[in-house]
Design a protein around this motif. Structure first.
Motif, PDB file in Angstrom:
ATOM      1  N   ALA A   1      -2.731   3.785   7.895  1.00  0.00           N
ATOM      2  CA  ALA A   1      -3.539   4.534   8.860  1.00  0.00           C
ATOM      3  C   ALA A   1      -2.667   4.821  10.072  1.00  0.00           C
ATOM      4  CB  ALA A   1      -4.767   3.739   9.253  1.00  0.00           C
ATOM      5  N   LEU A   2      -2.644   6.054  10.495  1.00  0.00           N
ATOM      6  CA  LEU A   2      -1.816   6.441  11.629  1.00  0.00           C
ATOM      7  C   LEU A   2      -2.144   5.648  12.891  1.00  0.00           C
ATOM      8  CD1 LEU A   2       0.547   8.205  12.327  1.00  0.00           C
ATOM      9  CD2 LEU A   2      -1.038  10.013  12.929  1.00  0.00           C
TER      10      LEU A   2
ATOM     11  N   THR B   1      -2.931   2.593  13.066  1.00  0.00           N
ATOM     12  CA  THR B   1      -2.262   1.300  12.896  1.00  0.00           C
ATOM     13  C   THR B   1      -0.787   1.416  13.250  1.00  0.00           C
ATOM     14  OG1 THR B   1      -3.807   0.715  11.150  1.00  0.00           O
ATOM     15  CG2 THR B   1      -1.766  -0.554  11.257  1.00  0.00           C
TER      16      THR B   1
ATOM     17  N   THR C   1     -16.906  11.121  10.965  1.00  0.00           N
ATOM     18  CA  THR C   1     -15.828  10.455  11.696  1.00  0.00           C
ATOM     19  C   THR C   1     -15.829  10.870  13.161  1.00  0.00           C
ATOM     20  OG1 THR C   1     -14.516  10.387   9.669  1.00  0.00           O
ATOM     21  CG2 THR C   1     -13.343  10.041  11.734  1.00  0.00           C
TER      22      THR C   1
ATOM     23  N   VAL D   1      -8.678  13.870   6.815  1.00  0.00           N
ATOM     24  CA  VAL D   1      -9.742  12.912   7.127  1.00  0.00           C
ATOM     25  C   VAL D   1     -10.924  13.161   6.202  1.00  0.00           C
ATOM     26  CG1 VAL D   1     -11.319  12.147   8.932  1.00  0.00           C
ATOM     27  CG2 VAL D   1      -9.000  12.864   9.534  1.00  0.00           C
TER      28      VAL D   1
ATOM     29  N   LEU E   1      -7.007  10.180  14.318  1.00  0.00           N
ATOM     30  CA  LEU E   1      -7.521  10.240  12.955  1.00  0.00           C
ATOM     31  C   LEU E   1      -6.399  10.540  11.982  1.00  0.00           C
ATOM     32  CD1 LEU E   1     -10.721  12.405  13.570  1.00  0.00           C
ATOM     33  CD2 LEU E   1     -10.464   9.921  13.709  1.00  0.00           C
ATOM     34  N   GLY E   2      -6.540  10.071  10.767  1.00  0.00           N
ATOM     35  CA  GLY E   2      -5.602  10.433   9.712  1.00  0.00           C
ATOM     36  C   GLY E   2      -4.838   9.269   9.137  1.00  0.00           C
ATOM     37  N   ASP E   3      -4.321   9.516   7.970  1.00  0.00           N
ATOM     38  CA  ASP E   3      -3.468   8.572   7.255  1.00  0.00           C
ATOM     39  C   ASP E   3      -2.165   9.280   6.938  1.00  0.00           C
ATOM     40  OD1 ASP E   3      -5.395   6.527   7.121  1.00  0.00           O
ATOM     41  OD2 ASP E   3      -6.268   7.368   5.300  1.00  0.00           O
TER      42      ASP E   3
ATOM     43  N   LYS F   1      -0.126   4.035   1.585  1.00  0.00           N
ATOM     44  CA  LYS F   1      -0.395   4.784   2.810  1.00  0.00           C
ATOM     45  C   LYS F   1      -0.722   3.806   3.933  1.00  0.00           C
ATOM     46  CE  LYS F   1      -5.290   5.553   1.965  1.00  0.00           C
ATOM     47  NZ  LYS F   1      -6.365   6.512   1.874  1.00  0.00           N
TER      48      LYS F   1
ATOM     49  N   THR G   1       0.832  -1.196   0.000  1.00  0.00           N
ATOM     50  CA  THR G   1       0.000   0.000   0.000  1.00  0.00           C
ATOM     51  C   THR G   1       0.871   1.252   0.000  1.00  0.00           C
ATOM     52  OG1 THR G   1      -1.748   1.158   1.175  1.00  0.00           O
ATOM     53  CG2 THR G   1      -0.187  -0.034   2.519  1.00  0.00           C
TER      54      THR G   1
END
Length: 88
Positions: free
Chosen positions: A6-7, A9, A47, A41, A29-31, A4, A2
């Motif tokens: 997910a933060l 994760t 969200t 987001v 929140l955020g990638d 990106k 991938t």
């Protein structure tokens, strides 16, 4: 592979690796792209509603998402301690 991650994760993996727990009432929140670029987001109001329904009190939110605050009802925003961040 991938482009990106997910933060949340990334933080969960670091928590496991370091053996340090994360804060229980914190939503993140955020990638982030592999190169380190923060991604805003999608559907911020929805969200944040999910965060509220899940019991979050503090929300880490990328600076790139602050442009969408106009779409979030004031009563929803006031239920959180919003903590901006610029990089991971």
């Amino acid at each position: 592979m991938t482009e990106k991650v997910a933060l949340p994760t990334l933080i969960a993996l670091c928590s496991i690796a370091l053996g340090k727990p994360v804060v229980s009432n914190l939503a993140i929140l955020g990638d982030i792209t592999i190169s380190g670029t923060m991604i805003k987001v999608d559907e911020l109001a929805n969200t944040l509603q999910v965060c509220l329904d899940s019991g979050a009190k503090k929300v880490l939110i990328p600076n790139t998402s602050f442009v969408d605050f106009a779409s979030v009802p004031a009563d929803l925003m006031s239920t959180f301690q919003l903590i901006p961040y610029q990089s991971a």
